[in-house]
Design a protein around this motif. Sequence first.
Motif, PDB file in Angstrom:
ATOM      1  N   LEU A 181       3.674   5.830  -2.693  1.00 29.24           N
ATOM      2  CA  LEU A 181       4.740   6.607  -3.353  1.00 29.24           C
ATOM      3  C   LEU A 181       4.633   6.853  -4.720  1.00 29.24           C
ATOM      4  O   LEU A 181       5.045   7.703  -5.345  1.00 29.24           O
ATOM      5  CB  LEU A 181       6.119   5.918  -2.838  1.00 29.24           C
ATOM      6  CG  LEU A 181       7.341   6.308  -3.218  1.00 29.24           C
ATOM      7  CD1 LEU A 181       7.485   7.890  -2.846  1.00 29.24           C
ATOM      8  CD2 LEU A 181       8.565   5.654  -2.656  1.00 29.24           C
ATOM      9  N   ALA A 182       4.406   5.458  -5.402  1.00 31.40           N
ATOM     10  CA  ALA A 182       3.958   5.781  -6.919  1.00 31.40           C
ATOM     11  C   ALA A 182       3.051   6.824  -7.507  1.00 31.40           C
ATOM     12  O   ALA A 182       3.303   7.560  -8.347  1.00 31.40           O
ATOM     13  CB  ALA A 182       3.676   4.398  -7.502  1.00 31.40           C
ATOM     14  N   LEU A 183       2.103   6.777  -6.736  1.00 27.10           N
ATOM     15  CA  LEU A 183       0.874   7.957  -6.862  1.00 27.10           C
ATOM     16  C   LEU A 183       1.654   9.255  -6.550  1.00 27.10           C
ATOM     17  O   LEU A 183       1.499  10.391  -7.781  1.00 27.10           O
ATOM     18  CB  LEU A 183      -0.324   7.852  -6.315  1.00 27.10           C
ATOM     19  CG  LEU A 183      -1.539   8.096  -6.929  1.00 27.10           C
ATOM     20  CD1 LEU A 183      -1.773   7.545  -8.279  1.00 27.10           C
ATOM     21  CD2 LEU A 183      -2.816   7.904  -5.972  1.00 27.10           C
ATOM     22  N   PHE A 217       0.825  -1.186  -0.107  1.00 20.88           N
ATOM     23  CA  PHE A 217      -0.135  -0.021   0.091  1.00 20.88           C
ATOM     24  C   PHE A 217       0.914   1.180   0.009  1.00 20.88           C
ATOM     25  O   PHE A 217       0.621   2.312  -0.896  1.00 20.88           O
ATOM     26  CB  PHE A 217      -1.049  -0.009   1.317  1.00 20.88           C
ATOM     27  CG  PHE A 217      -1.818   1.147   1.539  1.00 20.88           C
ATOM     28  CD1 PHE A 217      -2.743   1.243   0.575  1.00 20.88           C
ATOM     29  CD2 PHE A 217      -1.453   2.167   2.220  1.00 20.88           C
ATOM     30  CE1 PHE A 217      -3.603   2.404   0.838  1.00 20.88           C
ATOM     31  CE2 PHE A 217      -2.032   3.385   2.413  1.00 20.88           C
ATOM     32  CZ  PHE A 217      -3.136   3.628   1.516  1.00 20.88           C
ATOM     33  N   ARG A 218       1.950   1.190   0.947  1.00 21.96           N
ATOM     34  CA  ARG A 218       2.888   2.494   0.838  1.00 21.96           C
ATOM     35  C   ARG A 218       3.803   2.522  -0.416  1.00 21.96           C
ATOM     36  O   ARG A 218       3.860   3.769  -0.873  1.00 21.96           O
ATOM     37  CB  ARG A 218       3.574   2.121   2.027  1.00 21.96           C
ATOM     38  CG  ARG A 218       3.110   2.346   3.405  1.00 21.96           C
ATOM     39  CD  ARG A 218       4.097   2.244   4.719  1.00 21.96           C
ATOM     40  NE  ARG A 218       3.515   2.272   5.953  1.00 21.96           N
ATOM     41  CZ  ARG A 218       3.041   1.530   6.577  1.00 21.96           C
ATOM     42  NH1 ARG A 218       3.123   0.187   6.133  1.00 21.96           N
ATOM     43  NH2 ARG A 218       2.528   1.702   7.795  1.00 21.96           N
ATOM     44  N   GLY A 266       7.568   0.516   5.612  1.00 26.93           N
ATOM     45  CA  GLY A 266       6.792   0.582   7.009  1.00 26.93           C
ATOM     46  C   GLY A 266       6.490   1.800   7.580  1.00 26.93           C
ATOM     47  O   GLY A 266       6.381   2.791   6.804  1.00 26.93           O
ATOM     48  N   ASP A 267       6.351   1.713   8.877  1.00 27.37           N
ATOM     49  CA  ASP A 267       6.167   3.023   9.436  1.00 27.37           C
ATOM     50  C   ASP A 267       7.241   3.737  10.199  1.00 27.37           C
ATOM     51  O   ASP A 267       7.143   4.451  11.089  1.00 27.37           O
ATOM     52  CB  ASP A 267       5.119   2.751  10.579  1.00 27.37           C
ATOM     53  CG  ASP A 267       5.545   1.707  11.641  1.00 27.37           C
ATOM     54  OD1 ASP A 267       6.624   1.069  11.545  1.00 27.37           O
ATOM     55  OD2 ASP A 267       4.826   1.425  12.532  1.00 27.37           O
ATOM     56  N   LYS A 268       8.299   3.501   9.661  1.00 27.57           N
ATOM     57  CA  LYS A 268       9.761   4.123  10.206  1.00 27.57           C
ATOM     58  C   LYS A 268      10.050   3.852  11.402  1.00 27.57           C
ATOM     59  O   LYS A 268      10.420   4.745  12.304  1.00 27.57           O
ATOM     60  CB  LYS A 268       9.585   5.615   9.664  1.00 27.57           C
ATOM     61  CG  LYS A 268       9.004   6.160   8.298  1.00 27.57           C
ATOM     62  CD  LYS A 268       9.961   5.536   7.389  1.00 27.57           C
ATOM     63  CE  LYS A 268       9.440   5.858   5.932  1.00 27.57           C
ATOM     64  NZ  LYS A 268       8.216   5.038   5.622  1.00 27.57           N
ATOM     65  N   ASP A 309       9.974   8.163   1.556  1.00 29.76           N
ATOM     66  CA  ASP A 309       8.777   7.755   1.177  1.00 29.76           C
ATOM     67  C   ASP A 309       8.055   9.065   0.922  1.00 29.76           C
ATOM     68  O   ASP A 309       8.486  10.402   1.237  1.00 29.76           O
ATOM     69  CB  ASP A 309       7.906   7.060   2.425  1.00 29.76           C
ATOM     70  CG  ASP A 309       7.012   6.231   2.195  1.00 29.76           C
ATOM     71  OD1 ASP A 309       6.065   6.507   1.030  1.00 29.76           O
ATOM     72  OD2 ASP A 309       6.487   5.417   2.868  1.00 29.76           O
ATOM     73  N   ALA A 310       6.784   8.977   0.493  1.00 28.34           N
ATOM     74  CA  ALA A 310       6.022  10.119   0.425  1.00 28.34           C
ATOM     75  C   ALA A 310       5.887  11.262   1.491  1.00 28.34           C
ATOM     76  O   ALA A 310       5.467  10.579   2.440  1.00 28.34           O
ATOM     77  CB  ALA A 310       4.667   9.875  -0.191  1.00 28.34           C
TER      78      ALA A 310
END
Length: 429
Positions: free
Chosen positions: A120-122, A115-116, A318-320, A388-389
């Motif tokens: 990021l791709a979007l 999902f992440r 992940g959530d860093k 990440d975004a």
Amino acid sequence: MDGDLKHLDRPGGPETTDARPGAAAAGTPKAVGIAWALLGLNTLGSAGAKTVIPLPRSLIQMATMGALVVAFALALALNLRLRIRPSAFVFLLTLLLVPSLISSVQPDVGLGALFRCGRLALFVSTLWLLSRWWDGSLTFVRYHIRMYFAVLVLVAVGLVVAPGTAMPEYYGERLVGALWPLTPPQIGQYAAVVIGLTVLLLLGRRTTGAGAAMLIVPSFVLLAMTHTRTATLGLLIGLALAIGSLILTSAAARRFFAWAVLCAAVAAVVFSSALRAWFLRGQSQENFANLTGRAKVWDALLSAPRTTGEKVFGTGLGDKSFDGLPIDNSWLAVYDEQGLIGVTIVAAMIIVIGGVALLRPPSLPRACAIFLISYCALSSYTEVGLGDASAYLLHLALAASLLAVPAAGTPPAAAAEIPRRRIPRWARR
């Protein structure tokens, strides 16, 4: 608020002779600014402080992800012919998707990583679509300031409505978002970026003194209330480097730099004890030395056993965090999630965009880019977001837009931003 922000479009001072202050951005649709603001909304995050009205995390995630989807759809509608501007920064950011995807498709990683990756791709795709309007002008700087100042206004409203919720004890009575779950480092980051960019616009005579004060003063108050050392140091060092790049070509920059050095010297002598207390935030010397416990997490992350694949490609987005604790270092977070390949790509992004900024001739857009790049580079030591975004990638994307070269046959927008000297009357005859 809108009345204050309109000052950003006004050139100030007699040295500005461009009769059309918005001429450089005349070809940029207003919807582009909306898409940029939606990207900013997506990076606000869904985890943070407790709010006055408890907001379900799922609802916040729907709002932030919905903002990203709408931003992409809007950018695509504005750029149906898919015209893009070549950008080494966005290209490297696209390459970062490769290790992210390879590490995230592992069966034991989970759907959250995929999902992440999609997010990021979007995010990167939207930047490609918006790059059509990157021409080296200050258009996106104004979008950026307005967007984050609007967030700061929301924080200020929360402080007035519920001061106890906005200054909670569990955060050491540091300012948080009472209406939207924002942490002190986030608020400090937004305030520092607004202050830095507005100061540079003021030095470049692209806004009035009164208009700049209406943005800088409240933003500085909020920054001080967050007690965020990283944002404060990033602001000071970033502004010093940015103004230093203008010293040889701008008398206003020389005057400001001289006064800033004098005021800093006086403050260091007169308010040394108060500044030291603010900087330590009541922490012990030992706690301050290990960076509020961050160093222990970093040591544990680096000493954890990893397979060759995990070292090269990482363990997936992940959530860093590591063992339930925040990593709070962009480089280690990228190493953990995207491996050595990710670290190499992120380092290349910083080096390339920084090198381009150094090779550009002195100008106000270049100074703004130098401020953003140096701020993000310094903050990466104690903050995450380069892999990440995030708002940090949005700051760097803004720097890339400021360093973009206008298309062939188009008057350089950056040249329109450089103040021209006033021509005496006798020379006009």
